[in-house]
Design an enzyme around this catalytic site. Structure first.
Site: not given
Ligand code: APR
Length: 261
Positions: A130, A138, A159, A243
């Site tokens: 993600h 870009c 860019c 975790a």
């Protein structure tokens, strides 16, 4: 309960040592102990504020300048999210995955998190499906740049390589996953015969497809999550807890097992 969980940690560790190609899929739950709330479930950002519009990418394309003005001056839940991300540091869960990689057990970590914490912890074989909130991408040539390399004087920024429009590297709802990362994720899911699924509700695709792919090919799934998920029924090993608490325990057992080999 304690001994049952300890036995399950043992069995999960044996499974990792026995496997040929172990990968991990992580989600927001991995960063909860770094102070970043999850999206869903108890205390989730979407639970509190509602899911964001699913056409975030279309909105960006329609008016990238407005999207950037909002990104550079966020308000409400997004402001809270970016502030907690900026202040967050890796926790023992992130560090445990780095150790598993260092001892040659973990081949790749696919993360849905955009918080840069796996990278800060030292993960090298890392796929950020993600995107990463500290990077700019870009939308034309998919080149990525650190935020510090981009001039935001005129919006939308362009860019430096192809003059295409630049966007945050984080993947917006409705945006296709960049093909370079997605291709690598599918490759790893095809190679893996064991996956650690830590801190994810496994409800968002295509990421949620990977554990199913591995399970369908006869591979093993090791779930680390305080709560049941859509995936629990498919998992060979289920560890109920956080975790930051359980991943280091698994690593210790793996190291003990390896010594005995
Ligand atoms: N340790 C491990 N797991 C935890 C912890 C913890 N301390 N705390 C919560 N969890 C679990 C929750 O039980 C839940 O199953 O982490 C999961 C978080 O799920 P979500 O909030 O749905 O996050 P995630 O699965 O990463 O979401 C996927 O959805 O909104 C989009 O782009 C966003 O990447 C995100 C994607």
């Amino acid at each position: 309960m304690e001994s049952l969980q300890s036995d399950e940690v043992d069995r999960a560790a044996e499974c990792l040592v026995r496997a040929h190609h172990v990968i991990a899929l992580t989600g927001a739950g991995l960063s909860v102990e770094s102070g970043i709330p999850p999206f869903r479930g108890p205390g989730g950002i979407w639970t509190r504020y509602g899911e964001p519009p699913m056409d975030g990418y279309q909105r960006f394309l329609e008016d990238p300048r407005a999207a950037w003005e909002e990104r550079l001056n966020p308000s409400g839940p997004m402001r809270e999210l970016w502030e907690t991300l900026a202040a967050a540091r890796p926790n023992p869960g992130h560090l445990a995955l780095v150790e598993l990689e260092d001892i040659g057990i973990l081949r790749c970590t696919i993360t849905q998190n955009v918080d840069d914490l796996h990278r800060l912890a030292g993960s090298r074989a890392l796929l950020e499906i993600h995107g990463n909130a500290t990077l700019i991408r870009c939308i034309q040539c998919v080149a990525r740049f650190p935020r510090s390399a981009i001039d935001f004087a005129s919006l939308p920024p362009r860019c430096p390589t192809c003059d295409g429009i630049l966007k945050s590297d984080t993947v917006a709802f409705g945006e296709p996953i960049p093909p370079d990362v997605l291709g690598r994720c599918f490759e790893e899911a095809e190679l893996a015969d064991c996956m650690i699924v830590a801190g994810t509700s496994a409800t968002v695709y295509p990421a949620a497809q990977f554990p199913n792919t591995i399970q369908e090919r006869g591979g093993d799934l090791v779930e680390v999550n305080p709560y049941e998920t859509e995936l629990t029924a498919l998992c060979q090993h289920t560890l109920r807890g956080t975790a930051a608490e359980l991943l280091p325990q698994i690593v210790e057992r793996v190291k003990t097992l390896r010594v005995g080999l």
